[in-house]
Design a protein around this motif. Sequence first.
Motif, PDB file in Angstrom:
ATOM      1  N   PRO A 236       0.848  -1.121  -0.037  1.00 32.82           N
ATOM      2  CA  PRO A 236      -0.327  -0.022  -0.013  1.00 32.82           C
ATOM      3  C   PRO A 236       0.662   0.884   0.073  1.00 32.82           C
ATOM      4  CG  PRO A 236      -0.136  -1.388   2.666  1.00 32.82           C
ATOM      5  CD  PRO A 236       1.298  -1.975   1.393  1.00 32.82           C
ATOM      6  N   ASP A 237       0.380   2.154  -0.672  1.00 34.49           N
ATOM      7  CA  ASP A 237       1.078   3.530  -0.642  1.00 34.49           C
ATOM      8  C   ASP A 237       0.689   4.332   0.676  1.00 34.49           C
ATOM      9  OD1 ASP A 237       1.861   6.410  -0.841  1.00 34.49           O
ATOM     10  OD2 ASP A 237       0.687   6.221  -2.702  1.00 34.49           O
ATOM     11  N   PRO A 238       2.080   4.933   1.052  1.00 32.51           N
ATOM     12  CA  PRO A 238       1.970   4.958   2.791  1.00 32.51           C
ATOM     13  C   PRO A 238       0.905   6.367   3.116  1.00 32.51           C
ATOM     14  CG  PRO A 238       4.547   4.505   2.174  1.00 32.51           C
ATOM     15  CD  PRO A 238       3.013   4.544   1.128  1.00 32.51           C
ATOM     16  N   ARG A 239       1.020   7.044   1.778  1.00 34.54           N
ATOM     17  CA  ARG A 239       0.616   8.657   1.666  1.00 34.54           C
ATOM     18  C   ARG A 239      -1.294   8.367   1.419  1.00 34.54           C
ATOM     19  NH1 ARG A 239       2.946  10.413  -3.777  1.00 34.54           N
ATOM     20  NH2 ARG A 239       2.850   8.287  -4.455  1.00 34.54           N
ATOM     21  N   VAL A 240      -1.657   6.704   1.383  1.00 37.69           N
ATOM     22  CA  VAL A 240      -2.532   6.626   1.301  1.00 37.69           C
ATOM     23  C   VAL A 240      -3.137   5.666   2.500  1.00 37.69           C
ATOM     24  CG1 VAL A 240      -4.912   5.366  -0.211  1.00 37.69           C
ATOM     25  CG2 VAL A 240      -3.007   6.433  -1.208  1.00 37.69           C
ATOM     26  N   ILE A 241      -2.647   4.657   2.558  1.00 39.42           N
ATOM     27  CA  ILE A 241      -3.152   4.113   3.380  1.00 39.42           C
ATOM     28  C   ILE A 241      -1.836   3.687   4.831  1.00 39.42           C
ATOM     29  CG2 ILE A 241      -3.518   1.223   4.831  1.00 39.42           C
ATOM     30  CD1 ILE A 241      -4.746   1.286   2.161  1.00 39.42           C
ATOM     31  N   GLY A 242      -1.746   4.022   5.917  1.00 38.03           N
ATOM     32  CA  GLY A 242      -0.392   4.688   6.836  1.00 38.03           C
ATOM     33  C   GLY A 242       0.251   2.907   7.007  1.00 38.03           C
ATOM     34  N   VAL A 301      -3.607  -6.058   9.566  1.00 34.86           N
ATOM     35  CA  VAL A 301      -2.817  -7.055   8.259  1.00 34.86           C
ATOM     36  C   VAL A 301      -3.203  -6.933   7.185  1.00 34.86           C
ATOM     37  CG1 VAL A 301      -1.998  -9.065   7.685  1.00 34.86           C
ATOM     38  CG2 VAL A 301      -2.230  -9.110   9.751  1.00 34.86           C
ATOM     39  N   TYR A 302      -2.354  -6.111   6.170  1.00 35.03           N
ATOM     40  CA  TYR A 302      -2.807  -5.823   4.815  1.00 35.03           C
ATOM     41  C   TYR A 302      -3.334  -6.870   4.022  1.00 35.03           C
ATOM     42  CZ  TYR A 302      -3.072  -3.121   0.395  1.00 35.03           C
ATOM     43  OH  TYR A 302      -3.135  -2.686  -1.232  1.00 35.03           O
ATOM     44  N   GLU A 303      -4.617  -7.122   3.093  1.00 39.19           N
ATOM     45  CA  GLU A 303      -5.156  -7.858   2.471  1.00 39.19           C
ATOM     46  C   GLU A 303      -4.211  -8.316   1.084  1.00 39.19           C
ATOM     47  OE1 GLU A 303      -6.460  -5.065   3.451  1.00 39.19           O
ATOM     48  OE2 GLU A 303      -7.825  -5.132   4.629  1.00 39.19           O
ATOM     49  N   LYS A 304      -3.233  -7.372   0.828  1.00 37.57           N
ATOM     50  CA  LYS A 304      -2.332  -8.054  -0.392  1.00 37.57           C
ATOM     51  C   LYS A 304      -1.623  -8.482   0.472  1.00 37.57           C
ATOM     52  CE  LYS A 304      -4.787  -4.979  -3.390  1.00 37.57           C
ATOM     53  NZ  LYS A 304      -4.419  -4.231  -4.832  1.00 37.57           N
ATOM     54  N   GLN A 305      -0.982  -8.729   1.339  1.00 37.50           N
ATOM     55  CA  GLN A 305       0.070  -9.015   1.324  1.00 37.50           C
ATOM     56  C   GLN A 305       0.732  -9.028   3.046  1.00 37.50           C
ATOM     57  OE1 GLN A 305       3.223 -10.131   1.948  1.00 37.50           O
ATOM     58  NE2 GLN A 305       3.994  -9.555   0.156  1.00 37.50           N
ATOM     59  N   ALA A 306       0.288 -10.225   3.548  1.00 32.69           N
ATOM     60  CA  ALA A 306       1.020 -10.398   4.811  1.00 32.69           C
ATOM     61  C   ALA A 306       1.694 -10.217   5.438  1.00 32.69           C
ATOM     62  CB  ALA A 306       0.008 -11.774   5.495  1.00 32.69           C
ATOM     63  N   LEU A 307       3.075  -9.366   5.322  1.00 32.66           N
ATOM     64  CA  LEU A 307       4.231  -9.243   5.905  1.00 32.66           C
ATOM     65  C   LEU A 307       4.223  -7.498   6.031  1.00 32.66           C
ATOM     66  CD1 LEU A 307       6.851  -9.564   6.493  1.00 32.66           C
ATOM     67  CD2 LEU A 307       7.702  -9.403   4.386  1.00 32.66           C
ATOM     68  N   VAL A 308       2.711  -7.231   6.032  1.00 30.35           N
ATOM     69  CA  VAL A 308       2.529  -5.633   5.874  1.00 30.35           C
ATOM     70  C   VAL A 308       1.351  -5.395   6.952  1.00 30.35           C
ATOM     71  CG1 VAL A 308       2.010  -3.524   4.511  1.00 30.35           C
ATOM     72  CG2 VAL A 308       3.411  -4.726   3.268  1.00 30.35           C
ATOM     73  N   LEU A 309       1.901  -4.267   7.976  1.00 29.87           N
ATOM     74  CA  LEU A 309       0.962  -4.241   8.925  1.00 29.87           C
ATOM     75  C   LEU A 309       0.238  -2.637   8.246  1.00 29.87           C
ATOM     76  CD1 LEU A 309       2.262  -5.328  12.383  1.00 29.87           C
ATOM     77  CD2 LEU A 309       0.384  -6.441  10.722  1.00 29.87           C
ATOM     78  N   VAL A 310      -0.982  -2.561   8.891  1.00 33.14           N
ATOM     79  CA  VAL A 310      -1.319  -1.159   8.185  1.00 33.14           C
ATOM     80  C   VAL A 310      -2.306  -0.133   9.120  1.00 33.14           C
ATOM     81  CG1 VAL A 310      -1.528  -2.043   5.891  1.00 33.14           C
ATOM     82  CG2 VAL A 310      -3.460  -1.887   7.636  1.00 33.14           C
ATOM     83  N   ASN A 311      -2.478   0.854   8.794  1.00 36.08           N
ATOM     84  CA  ASN A 311      -3.574   1.731   9.975  1.00 36.08           C
ATOM     85  C   ASN A 311      -4.640   1.858   9.051  1.00 36.08           C
ATOM     86  OD1 ASN A 311      -4.441   3.678  11.612  1.00 36.08           O
ATOM     87  ND2 ASN A 311      -2.728   5.408  11.651  1.00 36.08           N
ATOM     88  N   ARG A 312      -5.539   1.030   9.719  1.00 31.17           N
ATOM     89  CA  ARG A 312      -7.206   1.567   9.027  1.00 31.17           C
ATOM     90  C   ARG A 312      -7.733   2.679   8.920  1.00 31.17           C
ATOM     91  NH1 ARG A 312      -7.549  -3.045   7.037  1.00 31.17           N
ATOM     92  NH2 ARG A 312      -5.919  -5.130   7.968  1.00 31.17           N
ATOM     93  N   GLY A 313      -7.210   3.435   9.974  1.00 30.96           N
ATOM     94  CA  GLY A 313      -7.186   5.097  10.093  1.00 30.96           C
ATOM     95  C   GLY A 313      -8.211   4.991  11.988  1.00 30.96           C
ATOM     96  N   GLY A 314      -6.430   5.961  12.732  1.00 32.34           N
ATOM     97  CA  GLY A 314      -6.663   5.890  13.095  1.00 32.34           C
ATOM     98  C   GLY A 314      -6.401   5.858  14.336  1.00 32.34           C
ATOM     99  N   ALA A 315      -5.387   4.392  14.585  1.00 28.39           N
ATOM    100  CA  ALA A 315      -4.552   3.220  15.114  1.00 28.39           C
ATOM    101  C   ALA A 315      -3.687   3.853  15.863  1.00 28.39           C
ATOM    102  CB  ALA A 315      -3.443   2.410  13.754  1.00 28.39           C
TER     103      ALA A 315
END
Length: 346
Positions: A236-242, A301-315
Motif C-alpha cells: 500500500p502507498d503510505p500516503r493512502v494507507i499508513g 494486516v494488509y489484505e494483499k500482503q500479510a507481511l505489511v501491517l497497516v493503519n486502517r484509520g486512527g490506529a
Amino acid sequence: MIVESNAALQPYNTFGIVAKARTLLRVRGAADVHAVLAHPDYRDEPKFILGGGSNIVLTGDVKALVLKVEVTGRRVLEDGPRSTVIEFGAGENWHDAVTWTLDQGFGGLENLALIPGTVGAAPVQNIGAYGIELQDRFESLDAVDLMTGREFTLDATQCAFGYRDSVFKHSPARDSDFGLAGRALILRVRVRLPKPWKPVLGYVDLQRKLAESGVQTPSARQIYDWVCAIRSAKLPDPRVIGNAGSFFKNPTVTQEQCQDIIARDPNIVHYPMPDGTVKLAAGWLIDACGWKGKSVGQAGVYEKQALVLVNRGGATGGEVVTLARAIQTSVYERFGIRLEPEPVVV
C-alpha cells in the motif's frame, strides 16, 4: 537551527500515528548539529534521530529532542571507466534518489526503487529488495557523533552490514564495542555503481515480468519500471494507507529446520542461501496462521500482503504493537520460529 515546540509527528511517520515531539530541531547540515551540541538547553538532552519515519512505530509523544534530518544534495563525485560514485544528502528521499541516478544515465539502484524513507536511513537498515542490498552498492558515509561532536567517515566494513542490520542499530555493550545506535547522525551517503552495468533478475517476480514482456535484454529503466509495478501491486502507498512497509524480517533457518517445516507444510515459500541456510518468507508464515486481513483495533494486516501491517484509520502505536505480538505468538506456536520486527518501537 530551526526549532519547533510541540511539533506534530503524524506527517513524519509513514504509519500516520498521531504523536507530538516536545522539541523538534530541523538538521540541514553539520552546523545545525554542532549548534545543538553547544546549546545549554539541548546538549545534555536525550536525542532521537528522525529521517523519513518509514521504519518507526510511535507509541506516544516523544520527550527526547527530535533531530529531523533534512540534509539535501545530489552530485556525481566520480565517473570512471569501472564505476560511478554518487553522493546524496541524508535527507533526500530514497526513491527520488534512485530515479535521479537513472535520469543521469547511471544504473545499479533500480532494484531498490520505491523503498520508502530517506537516503540517511538506508545504511541504518541496510535496505534491500529483489536481489540487491545497499551494501552491494555502498561506498561510504559521513556522520556526526552526537556525544563528542566529531565528524567521521565510515566505509562498508566499518558499517558492519548484515541482513536489515548495521552498526547503527547496535549500542555498545562495553566501552570497547563499536555500536552507534542513537549516537551517529548521518549527513551524507555515497554509492558506487559498477560498470559495465549488469541486470539483477534472480527473483521470481522479475523473471515473470521478463517472460511477460518478451524483452531479452532489459535496461535499468525497464527493471525500475517492473520493480515499481510489482511493489505497487503488493504494497500500500503510505500516503493512502499508513504503513511501514515489511513489518517483519524474513527468518533464516537451517536446512534441517526447513525440511521439518516442509514435512508439515509443503507449500512454504523458502529460498536457499549461499551460506547453506534457508530464508523463509515471513509473509507466507503469517498468512498461513490466518492473519491476512485481520485487525486489532484500527491496526490491521494488509489484505494483499500479510507481511505489511497497516493503519486502517486512527490506529495507535499500542494497537500496532499488540497486533505484531499476537502475530509473533501465532507463528511461533505453529512453526517454532520467532519473527523479528523491522521497525523501531518508540
